[in-house]
Design a protein around this motif. Structure first.
Motif, PDB file in Angstrom:
ATOM      1  N   VAL A   1       0.893  -0.993   0.128  1.00 49.44           N
ATOM      2  CA  VAL A   1      -0.055   0.078  -0.052  1.00 49.44           C
ATOM      3  C   VAL A   1       0.926   1.188  -0.028  1.00 49.44           C
ATOM      4  O   VAL A   1       2.071   1.198   0.539  1.00 49.44           O
ATOM      5  CB  VAL A   1      -0.886  -0.210   1.313  1.00 49.44           C
ATOM      6  CG1 VAL A   1      -1.927  -1.015   1.011  1.00 49.44           C
ATOM      7  CG2 VAL A   1      -0.281   0.178   2.414  1.00 49.44           C
TER       8      VAL A   1
ATOM      9  N   CYS B   1      -3.521   4.057  -1.920  1.00 48.53           N
ATOM     10  CA  CYS B   1      -3.332   3.489  -3.190  1.00 48.53           C
ATOM     11  C   CYS B   1      -2.726   1.881  -2.856  1.00 48.53           C
ATOM     12  O   CYS B   1      -1.968   1.619  -1.735  1.00 48.53           O
ATOM     13  CB  CYS B   1      -2.317   4.218  -3.875  1.00 48.53           C
ATOM     14  SG  CYS B   1      -1.718   3.203  -5.590  1.00 48.53           S
ATOM     15  N   ILE B   2      -2.922   0.892  -3.831  1.00 50.13           N
ATOM     16  CA  ILE B   2      -2.585  -0.565  -3.830  1.00 50.13           C
ATOM     17  C   ILE B   2      -1.503  -0.725  -4.903  1.00 50.13           C
ATOM     18  O   ILE B   2      -2.033  -0.112  -5.888  1.00 50.13           O
ATOM     19  CB  ILE B   2      -3.585  -1.570  -3.696  1.00 50.13           C
ATOM     20  CG1 ILE B   2      -4.346  -1.841  -2.529  1.00 50.13           C
ATOM     21  CG2 ILE B   2      -3.012  -2.722  -4.302  1.00 50.13           C
ATOM     22  CD1 ILE B   2      -3.814  -2.709  -1.526  1.00 50.13           C
TER      23      ILE B   2
ATOM     24  N   GLU C   1      -6.915   1.938  -6.632  1.00 54.87           N
ATOM     25  CA  GLU C   1      -7.363   2.323  -5.438  1.00 54.87           C
ATOM     26  C   GLU C   1      -7.483   1.284  -4.262  1.00 54.87           C
ATOM     27  O   GLU C   1      -7.589   0.232  -4.765  1.00 54.87           O
ATOM     28  CB  GLU C   1      -9.087   2.613  -5.905  1.00 54.87           C
ATOM     29  CG  GLU C   1      -9.622   3.189  -4.701  1.00 54.87           C
ATOM     30  CD  GLU C   1     -11.498   3.229  -4.988  1.00 54.87           C
ATOM     31  OE1 GLU C   1     -12.159   3.692  -4.211  1.00 54.87           O
ATOM     32  OE2 GLU C   1     -11.671   2.998  -6.235  1.00 54.87           O
ATOM     33  N   TRP C   2      -7.176   1.716  -2.996  1.00 53.30           N
ATOM     34  CA  TRP C   2      -7.097   0.676  -2.026  1.00 53.30           C
ATOM     35  C   TRP C   2      -8.562   0.763  -1.555  1.00 53.30           C
ATOM     36  O   TRP C   2      -9.134   1.985  -1.152  1.00 53.30           O
ATOM     37  CB  TRP C   2      -6.138   1.131  -0.889  1.00 53.30           C
ATOM     38  CG  TRP C   2      -6.194   0.341   0.116  1.00 53.30           C
ATOM     39  CD1 TRP C   2      -6.602  -0.685   0.551  1.00 53.30           C
ATOM     40  CD2 TRP C   2      -5.274   0.650   1.407  1.00 53.30           C
ATOM     41  NE1 TRP C   2      -6.511  -1.255   1.624  1.00 53.30           N
ATOM     42  CE2 TRP C   2      -5.616  -0.432   2.347  1.00 53.30           C
ATOM     43  CE3 TRP C   2      -4.529   1.854   1.999  1.00 53.30           C
ATOM     44  CZ2 TRP C   2      -4.944  -0.298   3.688  1.00 53.30           C
ATOM     45  CZ3 TRP C   2      -4.080   1.715   3.141  1.00 53.30           C
ATOM     46  CH2 TRP C   2      -4.059   0.580   3.927  1.00 53.30           C
TER      47      TRP C   2
ATOM     48  N   LYS D   1     -10.575   0.159   1.437  1.00 50.10           N
ATOM     49  CA  LYS D   1     -10.299   0.411   2.621  1.00 50.10           C
ATOM     50  C   LYS D   1     -11.418  -0.234   3.677  1.00 50.10           C
ATOM     51  O   LYS D   1     -12.445  -0.376   3.126  1.00 50.10           O
ATOM     52  CB  LYS D   1      -9.834   1.976   3.180  1.00 50.10           C
ATOM     53  CG  LYS D   1      -8.572   2.285   3.072  1.00 50.10           C
ATOM     54  CD  LYS D   1      -8.283   3.722   3.729  1.00 50.10           C
ATOM     55  CE  LYS D   1      -6.900   3.581   4.378  1.00 50.10           C
ATOM     56  NZ  LYS D   1      -6.376   4.750   4.808  1.00 50.10           N
TER      57      LYS D   1
END
Ligand SMILES: Nc1ncnc2c1ncn2[C@@H]1O[C@H](COP(=O)(O)OP(=O)(O)O)[C@@H](O)[C@H]1O
Ligand SMILES: [Mg+2]
Length: 219
Positions: free
Chosen positions: A13, A21-22, A78-79, A81
């Motif tokens: 991450v 972000c990933i 996009e992470w 979450k």
């Protein structure tokens, strides 16, 4: 920050211009010939990027793409979450009695819908498992996300869609006990979301099941 290392990729991450972000990095496999390895890695990155874009354009929940670094075999996205995998969700709610039944019904409906829409747009995921679906939110109210499109394909044929569902069925039955009804509920929601195509796809699914059974009887 490092997060996970699977057989295919390392996931970490970071922060991408202020957005969580990933980074999914595919690393070289020592057991593969280097040029074949490069070709396969490139193919998977392209497949993943293509399917993510196509899903997003159709409003299907997949991580936003931030950046693709072909040189380093990295996808920045996009992470999602505060999410857990569908696999963890099912493990958590199993054994909850009535709450379990209604939660699994609701979940099956969400999964069937999104897969029906995905197939309507000819997106074949290629690796449908309960680990490649994320739920973001609480146990009763969440958003369902699809991830891990490296084995995906764009294909209109009912056969490929049937195989996609078969892979999911095997994954569910092998990771989660007593989920036969769960998969049947996925199929009924799938029927509603893929009105024109579902019958042909489910016929194919049944064909593939029979082939699978024959193989186990012979082998
Ligand atoms: N966009 C994301 N947001 C949150 N978690 C993610 C995201 N992408 C991947 N992960 C986590 O990393 C794991 C591995 O990523 P995945 O794309 O499934 O690659 P693999 O091919 O290694 O299975 C996922 O199971 C999930 O837990
Ligand atoms: Mg995965």
């Amino acid at each position: 920050m490092f997060m996970k290392q699977g057989a295919e990729a390392k996931v970490s991450v970071c922060d991408f211009y202020g957005k969580p972000c990933i980074v999914k990095e595919r690393f070289p496999k020592a057991y593969r010939h280097p040029s074949l390895d490069k070709t396969l890695t490139l193919r998977r990155i392209k497949a993943e990027v293509r399917a993510i874009m196509r899903c997003r354009l159709q409003g299907i929940n997949v991580p936003a793409l931030y950046f693709v670094d072909l040189e380093r075999s990295c996808i920045y996205m996009e992470w999602v979450k505060n999410s857990r995998s569908v696999r963890d969700y099912i493990d958590k709610v199993q054994g909850q009695g009535d709450a379990m039944d209604s939660r699994l019904k609701q979940l099956a409906t969400s999964i069937g819908h999104v897969l029906g829409r995905m197939h309507t747009h000819n997106i074949i995921h290629g690796d449908l498992t309960t680990s490649n679906m994320l739920l973001q939110g609480s146990l009763d109210e969440y958003k369902l996300w699809l991830i891990d499109f490296g084995l995906s394909d764009i294909e209109a044929a009912a056969e490929d869609k049937g195989v996609d569902l078969y892979v999911l069925e095997r994954a569910i039955l092998s990771s989660h006990p007593k989920t036969r009804e769960f998969f049947e509920d996925i199929l009924s929601a799938y029927r509603t979301a893929n009105k024109g195509g579902a019958d042909a796809v489910i016929d194919k699914l049944e064909e593939v099941r029979l082939r699978g059974r024959k193989r186990t009887m012979v082998g």
